[in-house]
Design a protein around this motif. Structure first.
Motif, mmCIF file in Angstrom:
data_model
loop_
_atom_site.group_PDB
_atom_site.id
_atom_site.type_symbol
_atom_site.label_atom_id
_atom_site.label_comp_id
_atom_site.label_asym_id
_atom_site.label_seq_id
_atom_site.Cartn_x
_atom_site.Cartn_y
_atom_site.Cartn_z
ATOM 1 N N VAL A 511 0.840 -1.251 -0.009
ATOM 2 C CA VAL A 511 0.237 -0.122 -0.011
ATOM 3 C C VAL A 511 0.659 1.161 0.018
ATOM 4 O O VAL A 511 0.702 2.341 -0.645
ATOM 5 C CB VAL A 511 -0.819 -0.147 1.173
ATOM 6 C CG1 VAL A 511 -1.422 1.405 1.287
ATOM 7 C CG2 VAL A 511 -1.826 -1.148 1.004
ATOM 8 N N GLU A 512 1.893 1.240 0.954
ATOM 9 C CA GLU A 512 2.614 2.438 0.884
ATOM 10 C C GLU A 512 3.400 2.632 -0.407
ATOM 11 O O GLU A 512 3.759 3.703 -0.913
ATOM 12 C CB GLU A 512 3.926 2.211 1.932
ATOM 13 C CG GLU A 512 3.227 2.227 3.434
ATOM 14 C CD GLU A 512 2.610 0.992 3.858
ATOM 15 O OE1 GLU A 512 2.525 0.011 3.093
ATOM 16 O OE2 GLU A 512 1.972 1.021 4.979
ATOM 17 N N TYR A 513 3.831 1.416 -1.023
ATOM 18 C CA TYR A 513 4.537 1.430 -2.459
ATOM 19 C C TYR A 513 3.652 2.022 -3.250
ATOM 20 O O TYR A 513 4.087 3.038 -4.205
ATOM 21 C CB TYR A 513 4.780 0.039 -2.649
ATOM 22 C CG TYR A 513 5.955 -0.075 -3.908
ATOM 23 C CD1 TYR A 513 6.936 0.859 -4.006
ATOM 24 C CD2 TYR A 513 5.643 -0.699 -4.815
ATOM 25 C CE1 TYR A 513 7.878 0.807 -5.173
ATOM 26 C CE2 TYR A 513 6.395 -1.047 -6.029
ATOM 27 C CZ TYR A 513 7.452 -0.317 -5.983
ATOM 28 O OH TYR A 513 8.358 -0.128 -7.154
ATOM 29 N N ARG A 514 2.380 1.735 -3.209
ATOM 30 C CA ARG A 514 1.294 2.235 -4.422
ATOM 31 C C ARG A 514 1.451 3.901 -4.062
ATOM 32 O O ARG A 514 1.122 4.492 -5.180
ATOM 33 C CB ARG A 514 0.213 1.510 -4.052
ATOM 34 C CG ARG A 514 -0.736 1.858 -5.213
ATOM 35 C CD ARG A 514 -2.018 0.801 -5.394
ATOM 36 N NE ARG A 514 -2.900 0.929 -6.408
ATOM 37 C CZ ARG A 514 -4.250 1.737 -6.543
ATOM 38 N NH1 ARG A 514 -4.186 2.369 -5.375
ATOM 39 N NH2 ARG A 514 -4.564 1.960 -7.680
ATOM 40 N N ARG A 515 1.372 4.131 -2.947
ATOM 41 C CA ARG A 515 1.020 5.661 -2.688
ATOM 42 C C ARG A 515 2.413 6.484 -3.292
ATOM 43 O O ARG A 515 2.042 7.419 -3.806
ATOM 44 C CB ARG A 515 0.955 5.977 -1.240
ATOM 45 C CG ARG A 515 -0.369 5.626 -0.503
ATOM 46 C CD ARG A 515 -0.197 5.736 1.098
ATOM 47 N NE ARG A 515 -1.548 5.238 1.359
ATOM 48 C CZ ARG A 515 -1.701 5.134 2.935
ATOM 49 N NH1 ARG A 515 -0.672 5.246 3.723
ATOM 50 N NH2 ARG A 515 -2.794 4.707 3.159
ATOM 51 N N GLU A 516 3.501 5.752 -3.264
ATOM 52 C CA GLU A 516 4.683 6.335 -3.822
ATOM 53 C C GLU A 516 4.641 6.253 -5.189
ATOM 54 O O GLU A 516 5.057 7.456 -5.685
ATOM 55 C CB GLU A 516 5.891 5.515 -3.279
ATOM 56 C CG GLU A 516 7.241 6.449 -3.684
ATOM 57 C CD GLU A 516 8.409 5.428 -2.951
ATOM 58 O OE1 GLU A 516 9.622 5.955 -3.205
ATOM 59 O OE2 GLU A 516 8.126 4.849 -1.833
ATOM 60 N N GLY A 518 1.562 6.783 -6.816
ATOM 61 C CA GLY A 518 0.865 7.942 -7.163
ATOM 62 C C GLY A 518 1.763 9.402 -7.041
ATOM 63 O O GLY A 518 1.526 10.120 -7.968
ATOM 64 N N THR A 519 2.634 9.254 -6.109
ATOM 65 C CA THR A 519 3.462 10.373 -5.972
ATOM 66 C C THR A 519 4.052 10.847 -7.279
ATOM 67 O O THR A 519 4.368 11.675 -8.043
ATOM 68 C CB THR A 519 4.289 10.599 -4.926
ATOM 69 O OG1 THR A 519 3.635 10.454 -3.746
ATOM 70 C CG2 THR A 519 5.206 11.761 -4.680
#
Length: 555
Positions: A511-516, A518-519
């Motif tokens: 999940v954190e990776y996916r947010r990254e 998105g950034t």
């Protein structure tokens, strides 16, 4: 003291009512003609009935190679002469008439125009008020049958020409120009378009300053001369009380589109104010929009200033470099000790640049160019500095804009953007010993601005010129960088898909990776908007960060 008119606001003048004043100026009516004896006879009959004193009225008819040769009708002013001009063309004929003219004022008149009896008086009452006016009549175009000359003389004597020539139509283009510019007061930049040969008068001294008609032109000679009159300081006056009848429709009314096609091909080279005819982004013209003079200095300072001017967003310019170029004889045996080395380097560096001219002492202002820029060597304008100053001068009507560059113990260092027409007008109205800038301020206005606001910098602080080639390279590099970022984003999207387990749930940390990611996508969009400036440093750092992150996740 010569009256001072601001811009083209002739409404400050108060001409006397027709018939209530005593004229003193002489006027020469120049009538170029080619064939059309019947219409010429009518034009001369109308001139014979003028209320302007006959002893002050001279008429010069120019026969431009008519077959059979023209003659002077029996009804004509006393001081009427017929001269010949074998060179074909209206411009040549008018120049021949101008050469023969002796009046204080020159009144152009087409040979197929019949004037109202007070038309010349209506014109001359303006010229008695200021020596730099151009006055144009309100003509109506008639298709009525041609009367006899004696009928014109009789009707003119009673002011009843309308009986002979009505119904008639106005020149719609000129009427529209006058109406939408508030009588040419609100838009002084287009005022010169009022100069038409049908019935226009000009002070002889002003006409001498502007020069004769351009015989190289096929069409558009009137407009081109009007432009040069404006550059010489003219104020243009449309006078509805000066009336006349054009016998038949004008050539422009008959064939506007083909006339525009021909005239625009020529006048684009000669009228820089017609910006809409100069849409090419890089080509040069006979009369540039602006002439820049770079004050003498060392090679490095001069080069910094000139190169910045040449790299700006206004390519329609030339640069003058004053100096003792004729005396230079480059030292061949010990060039590095040559006392004129910097001058030799400047000469060698710009000898083959067509937009740079090596001149002797600073030349007299060439009023054909709308603007002149005076800039000290060692000061570099930004890419759009000149364009912004020109917009300010054009939109606000200023005659002079000073750019404060520096203040030293010796005084103020400044650049000057001068409107040529303003300084020509100022030279006409200035009193002996008066500062010319004060006269410019009275007639057009003077403004001071600061260097930083308009992008001027010293040579040491100025960024290297980029220009069109540099901008193209920057766009190409930015496009390549965006393509790399898009490819990286696609690869990372594929990586995300691998982080799902068979049940469709995200693995730990994904999940954190996916947010990254998105950034990353938002940064990619920002990089696209940032073109043409490439963001290579950001992209490399981002890829390194993602690479480290990916190795950590996979481990």
């Amino acid at each position: 003291m010569t009256v001072r008119i601001r811009g083209n606001d002739y409404t400050v003048l108060r001409p006397p009512a027709i018939g209530t004043w005593t004229p003193t100026l002489t006027v020469t009516v120049v009538v170029p003609a080619y064939n059309g004896q019947d219409k010429l006879d009518l034009a001369l009959a109308g001139l014979a009935a003028q209320t302007y004193p006959q002893e002050l009225l001279e008429v010069v008819v120019v026969d431009n190679g008519s077959e059979p040769a023209l003659r002077l009708g029996g009804i004509r002013p006393e001081l009427t002469r017929l001269v010949g001009c074998e060179t074909p063309g209206r411009a040549a004929a008018r120049n021949a008439g101008l050469a023969a003219a002796t009046g204080d004022v020159v009144h152009w008149l087409d040979s197929d125009v019949v004037l109202a009896p007070d038309e010349v008086e209506a014109h001359l009452r303006w010229h008695h008020l200021a020596p730099y006016l151009v006055v144009t009549s309100h003509l109506r175009f008639t298709t009525a049958p041609l009367p006899e000359p004696r009928a014109v003389a009789a009707a003119a004597g009673t002011g009843g020409l309308g009986v002979l020539f009505e119904p008639a139509e106005p020149h719609e283009w000129l009427v529209d120009l006058v109406e939408r510019t508030g009588g040419l007061v609100r838009d002084p930049h287009r005022a010169f378009s009022l100069h038409v040969g049908g019935a226009t008068s000009v002070g002889a001294a002003l006409l001498k300053a502007a020069g004769p008609m351009d015989t190289e032109l096929i069409l558009g000679q009137d407009t081109e001369l009007g432009y040069r009159l404006g550059q010489a300081g003219a104020v243009f006056v449309p006078d509805p009380q000066a009336r006349g009848y054009h016998l038949g429709p004008s050539m422009r009314m008959r064939d506007k589109e083909p006339i525009d096609r021909v005239s625009h091909a020529y006048i684009a080279d000669r009228i820089p104010s017609y910006r809409w005819l100069r849409t090419h982004p890089g080509r040069q013209w006979k009369v540039p929009y602006i002439r820049a003079t770079v004050e003498p200095g060392g090679y490095d300072d001069v080069r910094a200033t000139v190169d910045a001017l040449l790299a700006g967003t206004i390519p329609d310019l030339v640069v003058d470099l004053p100096g003792p170029w004729a005396r230079l004889a480059p030292e061949r045996r010990a060039p590095l000790t040559d006392p004129d080395l910097d001058l030799v380097l400047i000469q060698g560096h710009y000898a083959h640049e067509p937009r740079v001219r090596l001149v002797g002492q600073e030349p007299e202002p060439d009023t054909a160019e709308p603007y002149r820029l005076h800039l000290p060597a060692g000061w570099a304008p930004g890419e759009d500095s000149l364009a912004r100053l020109l917009d300010l001068a054009s939109e606000q009507g200023y005659g002079l804009i000073n750019v404060l560059l520096d203040e030293t113990a010796d005084g103020v260092v400044a650049a000057r953007l001068e409107r040529s027409a303003a300084f020509a007008r100022a030279r006409i109205v200035a009193e002996p010993g008066e500062d010319i800038d004060d006269a410019v301020n009275d007639t057009f206005g003077v403004l001071w601005v600061d260097a930083e606001t308009y992008g001027f910098a010293s040579a040491a602080q100025a960024a290297p010129p980029v220009g069109r080639r540099g901008a193209y390279r920057a766009r190409s590099e930015a496009a390549a960088e965006v393509a790399k970022l898009k490819k990286e984003a696609e690869r990372l999207r594929g990586q995300i898909a691998k982080w799902r387990d068979e049940s469709g749930r995200w693995r730990k940390g994904a999940v954190e990776y996916r947010r990254e990611i998105g950034t990353l996508r938002r940064e990619l969009a920002a990089a696209k908007k940032a073109q043409p400036v490439p963001r290579t440093g950001f992209a490399r750092a981002l890829r390194r960060a993602l690479s480290r992150r990916r190795r950590g996740k996979e481990g």
